[in-house]
Design a protein around this motif. Structure first.
Motif, PDB file in Angstrom:
ATOM      1  N   TYR A  66       0.001  -3.832  13.624  1.00 28.91           N
ATOM      2  CA  TYR A  66      -0.828  -2.748  13.092  1.00 28.91           C
ATOM      3  C   TYR A  66      -2.121  -3.347  12.545  1.00 28.91           C
ATOM      4  O   TYR A  66      -2.084  -4.413  11.907  1.00 28.91           O
ATOM      5  CB  TYR A  66      -0.093  -1.978  11.990  1.00 28.91           C
ATOM      6  CG  TYR A  66      -0.660  -0.587  11.765  1.00 28.91           C
ATOM      7  CD1 TYR A  66      -0.412   0.435  12.680  1.00 28.91           C
ATOM      8  CD2 TYR A  66      -1.469  -0.310  10.667  1.00 28.91           C
ATOM      9  CE1 TYR A  66      -0.955   1.709  12.493  1.00 28.91           C
ATOM     10  CE2 TYR A  66      -2.003   0.963  10.482  1.00 28.91           C
ATOM     11  CZ  TYR A  66      -1.742   1.959  11.403  1.00 28.91           C
ATOM     12  OH  TYR A  66      -2.276   3.220  11.229  1.00 28.91           O
ATOM     13  N   PRO A  67      -3.256  -2.688  12.769  1.00 29.37           N
ATOM     14  CA  PRO A  67      -4.549  -3.306  12.439  1.00 29.37           C
ATOM     15  C   PRO A  67      -4.943  -3.278  10.965  1.00 29.37           C
ATOM     16  O   PRO A  67      -5.998  -3.793  10.618  1.00 29.37           O
ATOM     17  CB  PRO A  67      -5.542  -2.474  13.270  1.00 29.37           C
ATOM     18  CG  PRO A  67      -4.894  -1.141  13.423  1.00 29.37           C
ATOM     19  CD  PRO A  67      -3.419  -1.434  13.533  1.00 29.37           C
ATOM     20  N   ILE A  68      -4.117  -2.678  10.106  1.00 24.08           N
ATOM     21  CA  ILE A  68      -4.456  -2.576   8.689  1.00 24.08           C
ATOM     22  C   ILE A  68      -3.397  -3.303   7.864  1.00 24.08           C
ATOM     23  O   ILE A  68      -2.198  -3.147   8.105  1.00 24.08           O
ATOM     24  CB  ILE A  68      -4.564  -1.108   8.247  1.00 24.08           C
ATOM     25  CG1 ILE A  68      -5.693  -0.405   9.001  1.00 24.08           C
ATOM     26  CG2 ILE A  68      -4.783  -0.993   6.735  1.00 24.08           C
ATOM     27  CD1 ILE A  68      -5.759   1.090   8.771  1.00 24.08           C
ATOM     28  N   GLN A  72      -4.934   0.257  -2.706  1.00 25.75           N
ATOM     29  CA  GLN A  72      -5.924   1.310  -2.492  1.00 25.75           C
ATOM     30  C   GLN A  72      -6.928   0.928  -1.400  1.00 25.75           C
ATOM     31  O   GLN A  72      -7.406   1.793  -0.662  1.00 25.75           O
ATOM     32  CB  GLN A  72      -6.658   1.600  -3.803  1.00 25.75           C
ATOM     33  CG  GLN A  72      -5.782   2.291  -4.849  1.00 25.75           C
ATOM     34  CD  GLN A  72      -5.139   3.563  -4.315  1.00 25.75           C
ATOM     35  OE1 GLN A  72      -5.793   4.410  -3.704  1.00 25.75           O
ATOM     36  NE2 GLN A  72      -3.832   3.697  -4.537  1.00 25.75           N
ATOM     37  N   LYS A  73      -7.249  -0.354  -1.274  1.00 28.39           N
ATOM     38  CA  LYS A  73      -8.181  -0.796  -0.237  1.00 28.39           C
ATOM     39  C   LYS A  73      -7.648  -0.471   1.152  1.00 28.39           C
ATOM     40  O   LYS A  73      -8.371   0.072   2.007  1.00 28.39           O
ATOM     41  CB  LYS A  73      -8.421  -2.299  -0.376  1.00 28.39           C
ATOM     42  CG  LYS A  73      -9.286  -2.911   0.741  1.00 28.39           C
ATOM     43  CD  LYS A  73      -9.463  -4.399   0.518  1.00 28.39           C
ATOM     44  CE  LYS A  73     -10.213  -5.041   1.690  1.00 28.39           C
ATOM     45  NZ  LYS A  73      -9.397  -5.002   2.929  1.00 28.39           N
ATOM     46  N   GLU A  74      -6.395  -0.792   1.400  1.00 27.60           N
ATOM     47  CA  GLU A  74      -5.807  -0.550   2.718  1.00 27.60           C
ATOM     48  C   GLU A  74      -5.648   0.942   2.991  1.00 27.60           C
ATOM     49  O   GLU A  74      -5.867   1.405   4.119  1.00 27.60           O
ATOM     50  CB  GLU A  74      -4.449  -1.254   2.826  1.00 27.60           C
ATOM     51  CG  GLU A  74      -4.526  -2.761   2.916  1.00 27.60           C
ATOM     52  CD  GLU A  74      -4.735  -3.430   1.561  1.00 27.60           C
ATOM     53  OE1 GLU A  74      -5.028  -4.635   1.538  1.00 27.60           O
ATOM     54  OE2 GLU A  74      -4.579  -2.735   0.525  1.00 27.60           O
ATOM     55  N   LYS A  75      -5.270   1.701   1.965  1.00 28.64           N
ATOM     56  CA  LYS A  75      -5.135   3.141   2.151  1.00 28.64           C
ATOM     57  C   LYS A  75      -6.486   3.785   2.474  1.00 28.64           C
ATOM     58  O   LYS A  75      -6.576   4.698   3.304  1.00 28.64           O
ATOM     59  CB  LYS A  75      -4.515   3.779   0.902  1.00 28.64           C
ATOM     60  CG  LYS A  75      -3.054   3.399   0.709  1.00 28.64           C
ATOM     61  CD  LYS A  75      -2.476   4.008  -0.566  1.00 28.64           C
ATOM     62  CE  LYS A  75      -1.032   3.577  -0.762  1.00 28.64           C
ATOM     63  NZ  LYS A  75      -0.446   4.151  -2.014  1.00 28.64           N
ATOM     64  N   ALA A  76      -7.544   3.291   1.808  1.00 31.01           N
ATOM     65  CA  ALA A  76      -8.886   3.802   2.093  1.00 31.01           C
ATOM     66  C   ALA A  76      -9.318   3.432   3.509  1.00 31.01           C
ATOM     67  O   ALA A  76      -9.953   4.230   4.218  1.00 31.01           O
ATOM     68  CB  ALA A  76      -9.883   3.260   1.076  1.00 31.01           C
ATOM     69  N   GLU A  77      -8.948   2.245   3.932  1.00 23.88           N
ATOM     70  CA  GLU A  77      -9.262   1.811   5.300  1.00 23.88           C
ATOM     71  C   GLU A  77      -8.535   2.681   6.312  1.00 23.88           C
ATOM     72  O   GLU A  77      -9.100   3.070   7.337  1.00 23.88           O
ATOM     73  CB  GLU A  77      -8.867   0.344   5.463  1.00 23.88           C
ATOM     74  CG  GLU A  77      -9.284  -0.271   6.783  1.00 23.88           C
ATOM     75  CD  GLU A  77      -8.882  -1.732   6.887  1.00 23.88           C
ATOM     76  OE1 GLU A  77      -8.896  -2.263   8.015  1.00 23.88           O
ATOM     77  OE2 GLU A  77      -8.535  -2.327   5.843  1.00 23.88           O
ATOM     78  N   ARG A  87       4.968   2.092  12.982  1.00 20.35           N
ATOM     79  CA  ARG A  87       4.211   0.855  12.783  1.00 20.35           C
ATOM     80  C   ARG A  87       3.394   0.937  11.495  1.00 20.35           C
ATOM     81  O   ARG A  87       3.334  -0.022  10.711  1.00 20.35           O
ATOM     82  CB  ARG A  87       3.296   0.599  13.981  1.00 20.35           C
ATOM     83  CG  ARG A  87       4.034   0.318  15.282  1.00 20.35           C
ATOM     84  CD  ARG A  87       3.089   0.336  16.477  1.00 20.35           C
ATOM     85  NE  ARG A  87       3.819   0.210  17.725  1.00 20.35           N
ATOM     86  CZ  ARG A  87       4.025  -0.937  18.379  1.00 20.35           C
ATOM     87  NH1 ARG A  87       3.534  -2.062  17.874  1.00 20.35           N
ATOM     88  NH2 ARG A  87       4.703  -0.950  19.502  1.00 20.35           N
ATOM     89  N   ALA A  88       2.740   2.081  11.289  1.00 21.14           N
ATOM     90  CA  ALA A  88       1.951   2.273  10.074  1.00 21.14           C
ATOM     91  C   ALA A  88       2.835   2.201   8.834  1.00 21.14           C
ATOM     92  O   ALA A  88       2.449   1.607   7.812  1.00 21.14           O
ATOM     93  CB  ALA A  88       1.214   3.606  10.127  1.00 21.14           C
ATOM     94  N   LEU A  89       4.019   2.801   8.910  1.00 22.17           N
ATOM     95  CA  LEU A  89       4.937   2.772   7.774  1.00 22.17           C
ATOM     96  C   LEU A  89       5.351   1.350   7.437  1.00 22.17           C
ATOM     97  O   LEU A  89       5.355   0.950   6.262  1.00 22.17           O
ATOM     98  CB  LEU A  89       6.168   3.625   8.090  1.00 22.17           C
ATOM     99  CG  LEU A  89       7.276   3.601   7.036  1.00 22.17           C
ATOM    100  CD1 LEU A  89       6.779   4.152   5.711  1.00 22.17           C
ATOM    101  CD2 LEU A  89       8.489   4.400   7.524  1.00 22.17           C
ATOM    102  N   ALA A  90       5.694   0.568   8.454  1.00 17.95           N
ATOM    103  CA  ALA A  90       6.083  -0.823   8.203  1.00 17.95           C
ATOM    104  C   ALA A  90       4.931  -1.599   7.581  1.00 17.95           C
ATOM    105  O   ALA A  90       5.125  -2.375   6.635  1.00 17.95           O
ATOM    106  CB  ALA A  90       6.530  -1.474   9.513  1.00 17.95           C
TER     107      ALA A  90
END
Length: 310
Positions: free
Chosen positions: A5-7, A16-21, A183-186
C-alpha cells in the motif's frame, strides 16, 4: 514503505499525517444528491421522509434521510432496512430504494417500515469503505462512536428498538475489498497484509448469538431465483468464516460493532451481493437485495400467520 500500500510505513499505525495523505487522494466520483436523495424525495408521496442527521466533512454537508411508514401503527412490529453503511456498496443503497419503490406496499399491512437507504453518503460519493476520518462505519456501532454515520444511526434506531422485529442490512463484497480496502486497513493498523479470497456469488451473514438459520435459508432461497449463491472455498469457508449452511456464515455482530447488531430484533441478516461477477448486471444486484428482503419478510409473515413467533 509498505510493499502492499502506498501510504504509511511498514509496521507502524497511521497518524494524522498518513490519514491526511489518504484523504487527499480520495475524489468525488458520483452524486449523492442526484442518485440517492432525488429518489428518496420521489417516494415522499408513499412514505414519511425525515432528516435524522447532518454529516459535515470540510465545506460539504450531507443530510441523512429516513423513510417511515406514513400511517405508523404502534401495534405492528417494525422492519428496519439499512443500506450504504459502506457507501461504495452500490446495490445496498439502490436495492433498498428499489424495494421501497416496488415491493414495500405488499408488507405495510403486517409491518411498520423504517428505511435508511444511505447511511454513509460521503462514502457513496467517493466510492469508499471508510468515512472521511479513515474510519469504517461498520466497525463503529457502539456507544460514543467516533464515526458520525454510526452515531447518527444509533441515535435514530434507539427510538424504535423495542418494536423492531426484523433488520436487513444490505451490503456487497467486491473485488476492491481485496485490491484496495483490506490493504488499506492493514496499512492503517501497521499490520501485515494477508491476501484473502473474494467469493463469487451472494451470501448472508447471520448473528452468531442469534443465527436464525431457517430465516437465513429463506433469504438465500429467494435470492437464488435472481442470482447465484456463493460456494465455500477449499477450507469450507467464506471470507475466513466457516460455512453454516448454503450461502450463510455468522459473525458476532454486537461484539464487532457491526450494523447488523444495532437492534435486539428477532430476525436479522446482513446481505452480501457480489457485483463484480461476469454473471450479473447492476440491475441483477439491486434485484438480489430486493429478493433478500422479500424472502425474509415472507418467512416472518408465515410465522406470524401460524402464531409461531416466540
Amino acid at each position: 514503505m509498505n510493499d502492499f500500500y502506498p501510504i504509511g510505513m511498514k509496521g507502524q499505525k497511521w497518524g494524522q499525517k498518513e490519514k491526511a495523505e489518504w484523504l487527499a487522494q480520495v475524489s468525488v466520483q458520483r452524486s449523492y444528491q442526484e442518485e440517492v436523495v432525488s429518489k428518496i424525495i420521489a417516494l415522499a408521496d408513499r412514505f414519511l421522509v425525515d432528516q435524522y442527521g447532518l454529516l459535515q466533512y470540510g465545506d460539504k454537508s450531507f443530510p441523512l434521510y429516513v423513510l417511515k411508514t406514513m400511517e405508523w401503527d404502534p401495534s405492528k412490529p417494525t422492519v428496519l432496512i439499512t443500506g450504504g453503511v459502506h457507501g461504495y456498496e452500490t446495490s445496498g443503497v439502490q436495492g433498498a430504494l428499489l424495494f421501497l419503490e416496488t415491493e414495500a406496499h405488499r408488507y405495510q399491512n403486517s409491518f411498520n417500515l423504517l428505511a435508511i437507504p444511505c447511511v454513509s453518503p460521503w462514502g457513496y460519493e467517493v466510492i469508499n469503505r471508510w468515512n472521511a476520518l479513515a474510519l469504517d462505519p461498520n466497525r463503529s456501532f457502539y456507544p460514543d462512536s467516533p464515526a458520525p454515520e454510526s452515531a447518527n444511526l444509533l441515535k435514530l434506531v434507539d427510538k424504535y428498538n423495542q418494536s423492531i422485529l426484523v433488520h436487513f442490512d444490505l451490503h456487497e463484497t467486491t473485488d476492491s475489498d481485496e485490491s484496495e480496502f483490506r490493504r488499506a486497513l492493514a496499512a492503517r493498523e501497521g499490520e501485515e497484509y494477508i491476501p484473502g479470497e473474494i467469493p463469487d456469488g451472494f451470501y448472508t451473514v447471520g448473528d452468531t448469538d442469534n443465527p436464525q438459520s431457517e430465516f437465513q435459508k429463506a433469504v438465500i432461497q429467494s435470492v437464488g431465483r435472481v442470482t447465484h449463491i456463493a460456494e465455500a472455498d477449499s477450507k469450507g469457508e467464506i471470507i475466513g468464516s466457516p460455512l453454516e449452511q448454503k450461502g450463510v456464515i455468522n459473525y458476532p455482530m454486537k461484539k464487532l460493532g457491526l450494523c447488523g447488531g444495532i437492534t435486539n430484533s428477532q430476525y436479522s441478516t446482513t446481505t452480501e451481493v457480489y457485483p463484480d461477477s461476469v454473471k450479473v448486471t447492476d440491475d441483477d444486484c439491486n434485484k438480489a437485495q430486493v429478493a433478500a428482503i422479500i424472502g425474509g419478510l415472507d418467512y416472518v409473515v408465515d410465522r406470524m400467520i401460524n402464531n409461531e413467533l416466540s
